[in-house]
Design an enzyme around this catalytic site. Structure first.
Site, PDB file in Angstrom:
ATOM      1  N   ASP A 100       0.831  -1.207   0.000  1.00  0.00           N
ATOM      2  CA  ASP A 100       0.000   0.000   0.000  1.00  0.00           C
ATOM      3  C   ASP A 100       0.863   1.254   0.000  1.00  0.00           C
ATOM      4  O   ASP A 100       2.023   1.237   0.405  1.00  0.00           O
ATOM      5  CB  ASP A 100      -0.852   0.048   1.270  1.00  0.00           C
ATOM      6  CG  ASP A 100      -2.072  -0.847   1.191  1.00  0.00           C
ATOM      7  OD1 ASP A 100      -2.746  -0.951   2.212  1.00  0.00           O
ATOM      8  OD2 ASP A 100      -2.328  -1.427   0.133  1.00  0.00           O
ATOM      9  N   LYS A 131      -3.871   2.608  -2.861  1.00  0.00           N
ATOM     10  CA  LYS A 131      -4.838   2.670  -1.766  1.00  0.00           C
ATOM     11  C   LYS A 131      -4.492   3.755  -0.759  1.00  0.00           C
ATOM     12  O   LYS A 131      -3.988   3.496   0.320  1.00  0.00           O
ATOM     13  CB  LYS A 131      -4.990   1.325  -1.054  1.00  0.00           C
ATOM     14  CG  LYS A 131      -5.660   0.260  -1.898  1.00  0.00           C
ATOM     15  CD  LYS A 131      -5.736  -1.043  -1.174  1.00  0.00           C
ATOM     16  CE  LYS A 131      -6.738  -1.019  -0.018  1.00  0.00           C
ATOM     17  NZ  LYS A 131      -8.116  -0.862  -0.439  1.00  0.00           N
ATOM     18  N   MET A 186      -9.451   7.966   8.506  1.00  0.00           N
ATOM     19  CA  MET A 186      -9.823   8.380   7.140  1.00  0.00           C
ATOM     20  C   MET A 186     -10.942   9.416   7.153  1.00  0.00           C
ATOM     21  O   MET A 186     -11.836   9.395   6.316  1.00  0.00           O
ATOM     22  CB  MET A 186     -10.234   7.164   6.302  1.00  0.00           C
ATOM     23  CG  MET A 186      -9.163   6.094   6.207  1.00  0.00           C
ATOM     24  SD  MET A 186      -9.722   4.575   5.385  1.00  0.00           S
ATOM     25  CE  MET A 186     -10.811   3.897   6.652  1.00  0.00           C
TER      26      MET A 186
END
Length: 503
Positions: free
Chosen positions: A36, A58, A172
Site C-alpha cells: 500500500d 490505496k 480516514m
C-alpha cells in the site's frame, strides 16, 4: 506444481521500529510483495532484492487498482506457486479490507496466514502523549471509519457514540471533519469536549492540533494538515502536553537517510533512532565476493609469509574469514601476524572472530592507515592487504617502500530499491539529511538516483574523503569532527538544531 501461499501482513503506522518481528521474517522470505501507499518507506526498504514488488496504492480515494482486481492478482500470484506478501499499512483487518482479500483465497483453497500490525488508533495517540484510555477520564475506546462517499449521509449513530462517554478515534475522516464534529454536536456532545487531529503519527512529519469539537475544524483550516491523519475526541486529549515524549528527543521530527551495504547492520541507524530520528535505512550497495579468487586463496594458505595484515572495511573482514573457512585454514595460522584496522567498525567485525587489532589509526581513512603501518612495520615486513576491487590508492602510496600484496577480494554493486523512491522523497522534502560513512556509499547513492538535483541533499559525512565525494556531486556537505559514528551522530544533531532554529 509448487503450491503458493499468502501472508496478509500489517506494516504498522509508519515507524519501522513498530513493524513486528514476525512481519519482518515473513517479508524476508517473500517472492512477491503487494504493498500500500500507507506502508512507511522504512518498512519498504526491508523488502529483499529477490522479491518482485507491486504498488497497489490505496490512499484516501486514490487507488492504483480497484479492490477486485487486487484480490484476483493476489490469487494469481499464489496460484503460480509464489510466497505472496500482501503488505498493508496498520493492521490488515482494521478498515483494511483484509477480509475481502482472503475470501477469494479461501474459495480457491489457497493457504494463508495473517500477521497483525500495530494500528494507528493506538500508536499515533501514544506518540503524541495521548493515552486512549485513562481511569480518570474514560474506560472505553471506539474506532470509527470517517470515510464516506461524496454526497452520502453518514451511517454512524452519533447519539450512541456520545452516550458511551469513551474516547472516539476516527480514521480516514479528515475530508469529513466538519460533518463529524457537527454530527457529534448535534447528538449532544459538549462543545468544549477536547479533540485533536494527529498528522502522520510515528514519523518525522508528526504534527498535533489540539482544540475542542466545536473549534477543531477552524483550527485545522488555520494550521493546515496533511494526510494520513486521525481524529481523536475525548478528555484524554488534554493530557498531550503533559505526556508528550517524542518531541523531547534530540532528533524528533528529523528524517535521516542512512546508506549501507546490503547485509550489514547499521550501528549508525540504531543510534539515530535512539535519539528520536526517523531513519530510512536503504542498502545502497551490495558487496559481491570475487569468485575463484586464486590470489586470495594462495595468500591464506601461506599466511606465515606475512608480518602484517590490514583490513579496510567490515565487508573485507567477513569475506576474508569466509574464505579461510572455505579453504579449511585454521585461524591459528594468523599467530604472529600483526593486524591493522582502518577504524572501529572494521575492528568490531574483527572482534566477532576473537581478534583485537594491533593498530587503529587516529584518523579513519586509507592514507592514515598506510602512514601508521609504515611507522610501526620493520623495513623487511611483508603486508597483506585484502580489500575492495576499487580501493583507495592513498594507502599504497604510504606503503610504497614495503612489499605489499594488494589483493582484491570483493567488488561493490549499486542497489536501487523498487519500492523506495529516494529521488521523489528528496524532491518532496521528505528527507532532511543523508548520512554517508564512505565515499563508495556516496557513489552508490549517485548511481541509484541519477535524476536527482543533488543540491537538495544535505550530506553528513564521516570523513574528508567522503565529504570530497559529496562535494563533487554538488551536495550541501557537513563533515564530522572525527571519523567515528559517534562524531557523525553529533554532527547530525547539530544540523538538526541549526535548521530547526532557522526554519
Amino acid at each position: 506444481m509448487k503450491k503458493g501461499k499468502v501472508w496478509l501482513v500489517g506494516a504498522g503506522p509508519g515507524d519501522q521500529g513498530l513493524f513486528t518481528i514476525k512481519g519482518k521474517e515473513v517479508l524476508q522470505n517473500a517472492d512477491v510483495v503487494l504493498y500500500d501507499s500507507l506502508v512507511g518507506p522504512g518498512v519498504l526498504a526491508m523488502i529483499p532484492d529477490t522479491a518482485r514488488t507491486i504498488n497497489v496504492g490505496k490512499r484516501s480515494s486514490h487507488h492504483t487498482m480497484p479492490q477486485w482486481k487486487m484480490n484476483e492478482l493476489i490469487l494469481e500470484e499464489a496460484q503460480k506457486g509464489n510466497r505472496v506478501v500482501r503488505l498493508k499499512g496498520g493492521d490488515p483487518f482494521l478498515f483494511g479490507r483484509g477480509g475481502e482479500e482472503l475470501e477469494l483465497l479461501a474459495e480457491n483453497g489457497i493457504p494463508f496466514e495473517v500477521v497483525p500490525g500495530i494500528t494507528s488508533p493506538i500508536a499515533v495517540p501514544s506518540y503524541n502523549g495521548i493515552p486512549v484510555t485513562h481511569r480518570d477520564f474514560t474506560s472505553s475506546l471506539h474506532i470509527i471509519t470517517g470515510h464516506k462517499k461524496a454526497g452520502d449521509v453518514y451511517d454512524i449513530d452519533f447519539h450512541a457514540l456520545v452516550q458511551t462517554k469513551g474516547t472516539l478515534v476516527f480514521l480516514m475522516g479528515i475530508a469529513s471533519l466538519n460533518d463529524i464534529c457537527k454530527g457529534l454536536l448535534d447528538a449532544g456532545m459538549e462543545p468544549d469536549m477536547p479533540a485533536a487531529v494527529l498528522q502522520k503519527g510515528t514519523t518525522a512529519r508528526q504534527k498535533r492540533i489540539i482544540a475542542t469539537v466545536s473549534t477543531l475544524p477552524d483550527e485545522v483550516k488555520k494550521q493546515g494538515v496533511e494526510t494520513p491523519a486521525i481524529i481523536v475526541v475525548g478528555r484524554v486529549c488534554t493530557l498531550a502536553d503533559t505526556f508528550e515524549w517524542y518531541e523531547k528527543l534530540p532528533l524528533s521530527g528529523f528524517r535521516v537517510l542512512v546508506t549501507r551495504p546490503r547485509g550489514l547492520s547499521s550501528d549508525m541507524a540504531a543510534k539515530l533512532r535512539a535519539q528520536g530520528a526517523d531513519v530510512l535505512e536503504v542498502p545502497s550497495i551490495a558487496t559481491v565476493p570475487i569468485e575463484n579468487n586464486l590470489k586470495l586463496i594462495h595468500a591464506i594458505q601461506n599466511l606465515r609469509d606475512y608480518q602484517w595484515i590490514a583490513f579496510t572495511s567490515p565487508s573485507g573482514v567477513k569475506i576474508f574469514f569466509d574464505q579461510m573457512r572455505t579453504s579449511e585454514v585454521d585461524i591459528r595460522n594468523l599467530a604472529g601476524l600483526k593486524i591493522a584496522s582502518i577504524g572501529k567498525g572494521t575492528a568490531k567485525e574483527l572482534g566477532k572472530y576473537g581478534l583485537i587489532p594491533d593498530l587503529i589509526p587516529p584518523r579513519y581513512d586509507g592514507e592514515a592507515l598506510g602512514e601508521w603501518i609504515a611507522r610501526k612495520a620493520d623495513p623487511d615486513d611483508r603486508i597483506l592487504l585484502p580489500r575492495a576491487e576499487i580501493g583507495s590508492k592513498a594507502i599504497l602510496e604510504k606503503l610504497r617502500d614495503f612489499a605489499v600484496d594488494d589483493i582484491p577480494t570483493y567488488h561493490t554493486v549499486p542497489l536501487k530499491s523498487e519500492a523506495v523512491n529516494e529521488t521523489e522523497l528528496f524532491e518532496h522534502g521528505e528527507i532532511d539529511c543523508a548520512a554517508f560513512t564512505s565515499s563508495s556509499g556516496v557513489k552508490a547513492f549517485l548511481a541509484a538516483n541519477p535524476d536527482l538535483d543533488m543540491s537538495l541533499v544535505k550530506a553528513a559525512c564521516i570523513g574528508r574523503q567522503t565529504q570530497a565525494a559529496a562535494d563533487a556531486a554538488g551536495m550541501e556537505t557537513f563533515c564530522a569532527d572525527k571519523a567515528t559514528i559517534d562524531s557523525l551522530l553529533e554532527l547530525i544533531i547539530r544540523i538538526h538544531d541549526h535548521y530547526r532554529q532557522n526554519g
